[in-house]
Scaffold this motif. Structure first.
Motif, PDB file in Angstrom:
ATOM      1  N   THR A 246      14.784 -15.689  54.065  1.00 52.61           N
ATOM      2  CA  THR A 246      13.673 -16.470  53.521  1.00 52.61           C
ATOM      3  C   THR A 246      12.977 -17.263  54.615  1.00 52.61           C
ATOM      4  OG1 THR A 246      14.824 -16.680  51.390  1.00 52.61           O
ATOM      5  CG2 THR A 246      13.030 -18.224  51.821  1.00 52.61           C
ATOM      6  N   LEU A 247      13.768 -17.873  55.504  1.00 52.38           N
ATOM      7  CA  LEU A 247      13.187 -18.622  56.619  1.00 52.38           C
ATOM      8  C   LEU A 247      12.410 -17.695  57.538  1.00 52.38           C
ATOM      9  CD1 LEU A 247      12.845 -21.194  58.293  1.00 52.38           C
ATOM     10  CD2 LEU A 247      15.060 -20.704  59.365  1.00 52.38           C
ATOM     11  N   GLY A 248      12.967 -16.513  57.828  1.00 56.68           N
ATOM     12  CA  GLY A 248      12.268 -15.553  58.683  1.00 56.68           C
ATOM     13  C   GLY A 248      10.954 -15.081  58.079  1.00 56.68           C
ATOM     14  N   PHE A 249      10.970 -14.813  56.780  1.00 58.90           N
ATOM     15  CA  PHE A 249       9.749 -14.379  56.086  1.00 58.90           C
ATOM     16  C   PHE A 249       8.686 -15.472  56.150  1.00 58.90           C
ATOM     17  CE2 PHE A 249       7.195 -13.985  52.180  1.00 58.90           C
ATOM     18  CZ  PHE A 249       6.713 -12.692  52.339  1.00 58.90           C
ATOM     19  N   PHE A 250       9.122 -16.719  55.962  1.00 57.95           N
ATOM     20  CA  PHE A 250       8.195 -17.855  56.035  1.00 57.95           C
ATOM     21  C   PHE A 250       7.567 -17.945  57.436  1.00 57.95           C
ATOM     22  CE2 PHE A 250       7.624 -22.281  57.406  1.00 57.95           C
ATOM     23  CZ  PHE A 250       6.676 -22.712  56.501  1.00 57.95           C
ATOM     24  N   LEU A 251       8.380 -17.794  58.468  1.00 54.77           N
ATOM     25  CA  LEU A 251       7.866 -17.882  59.842  1.00 54.77           C
ATOM     26  C   LEU A 251       6.846 -16.781  60.126  1.00 54.77           C
ATOM     27  CD1 LEU A 251      11.135 -18.684  61.854  1.00 54.77           C
ATOM     28  CD2 LEU A 251       9.346 -20.274  61.119  1.00 54.77           C
ATOM     29  N   VAL A 252       7.132 -15.567  59.677  1.00 50.97           N
ATOM     30  CA  VAL A 252       6.208 -14.443  59.901  1.00 50.97           C
ATOM     31  C   VAL A 252       4.875 -14.688  59.199  1.00 50.97           C
ATOM     32  CG1 VAL A 252       5.800 -11.999  59.393  1.00 50.97           C
ATOM     33  CG2 VAL A 252       8.005 -12.724  60.306  1.00 50.97           C
ATOM     34  N   VAL A 253       4.945 -15.068  57.929  1.00 48.05           N
ATOM     35  CA  VAL A 253       3.716 -15.280  57.150  1.00 48.05           C
ATOM     36  C   VAL A 253       2.888 -16.425  57.729  1.00 48.05           C
ATOM     37  CG1 VAL A 253       2.802 -15.999  54.904  1.00 48.05           C
ATOM     38  CG2 VAL A 253       4.664 -14.341  55.021  1.00 48.05           C
ATOM     39  N   MET A 254       3.536 -17.551  58.031  1.00 49.04           N
ATOM     40  CA  MET A 254       2.812 -18.708  58.560  1.00 49.04           C
ATOM     41  C   MET A 254       2.217 -18.419  59.931  1.00 49.04           C
ATOM     42  SD  MET A 254       2.608 -20.980  56.324  1.00 49.04           S
ATOM     43  CE  MET A 254       1.703 -22.028  57.461  1.00 49.04           C
ATOM     44  N   ALA A 255       2.953 -17.673  60.764  1.00 51.24           N
ATOM     45  CA  ALA A 255       2.438 -17.326  62.088  1.00 51.24           C
ATOM     46  C   ALA A 255       1.185 -16.454  61.965  1.00 51.24           C
ATOM     47  CB  ALA A 255       3.508 -16.601  62.902  1.00 51.24           C
TER      48      ALA A 255
END
Length: 276
Positions: A246-255
């Motif tokens: 979930t944290l990784g998905f958030f980082l990808v989307v926000m980036a």
């Protein structure tokens, strides 16, 4: 007469240039506000990471250090993004280049956490492959199962299900750790006494249920239960993987969102510059 025609032709062009400059300024202001608003979830995620702390015995795998590192990186990204937005009109190209550095790192870390690098991810802390290897390591698991027992996860389950009958308990929604560590697998077909005490039944083996070695591993000893079961490892692993994916998905989307936003802001700045 010729001069009048020339003046008439020049007036619309001047007005057109002014309109373009006004629209460019308005577009830039809107994108500036939008970029700032889009950076706020990054700051909120830092608070979330600090609040979570050493979640579900992650300290055994030294994941809190990774969590702290990501939190610091997100703070840097948030500050750089907003500083670049503030000085956008002065240093458009330089600002774009500077902000792309932390955003690219953020995107790369996010891809690692969701397991986008396949086999290479086994060396990347927090990735699905890395977590699986660490959890299934016997030395690590010795300390992990002690930590799970110390947290009292199974004791909490018992206290929450004292009044439940067998049917009610079986329909109760359990966390992956509770389902894997505090009770025997359903395939064992044991008789429910309470949440952490089950009796083996002398019934013919049901061929519809495949043999599960966890049935032999299970014990009613409250200090052991199913902590040595594969289902317990899978439950703990599932809990970790959901959080870090979930944290990784958030980082990808926000980036990606901030990269696009900063690119649009840069283009709007260039449009404003050439429209004046």
């Amino acid at each position: 007469m010729a001069m009048a025609v020339t003046e008439e032709n020049n007036q619309p062009k001047g007005g057109s240039m002014t309109d373009k400059a006004t629209k460019a300024k308005l577009l830039k202001r809107l994108l500036t506000i939008l970029t700032y608003i889009l950076s706020l979830p990054i700051f909120a995620s830092v608070i979330w990471l600090l609040y979570m702390g050493d979640y579900d015995c992650e300290v055994v795998l030294r994941l809190p250090k990774l969590q702290l590192g990501i939190g610091i990186g997100l703070i840097v990204t948030f500050l750089v993004s907003n500083i670049v937005v503030f000085f956008q009109s002065r240093f458009s190209m330089l600002g774009l280049l500077v902000v792309m550095v932390p955003l690219t790192v953020m995107f790369t870390v996010g891809l690692a956490l969701i397991g986008a690098y396949n086999m290479e991810s086994r060396n990347i802390p927090g990735s699905p492959m890395w977590l699986k290897l660490k959890v299934h390591d016997n030395d690590n698991w010795y300390y992990i199962k002690q930590c799970i027992d110390d947290t009292g996860a199974c004791n909490d389950l018992v206290s929450r299900s004292l009044t439940l009958k067998s049917y009610d308990f079986n329909s109760k929604r359990l966390s992956p750790i509770e389902a894997g560590c505090c009770k025997p697998p359903t395939t064992c077909q044991m008789q429910y006494v309470n949440a952490t005490f089950w009796e083996k039944q002398n019934v013919a083996e049901d061929s519809s249920y495949p043999y599960d070695s966890d049935c032999d591993t299970w014990t009613n000893d409250q200090g052991i239960l199913c902590y040595n079961c594969s289902s317990c490892k899978d439950g703990f692993l599932s809990t970790l993987q959901v959080k870090w994916w979930t944290l990784g998905f958030f980082l990808v989307v926000m980036a990606l969102v901030l990269i696009v936003s900063h690119l649009l802001l840069f283009l709007a700045s260039m449009l404003e510059h050439y429209a004046i």
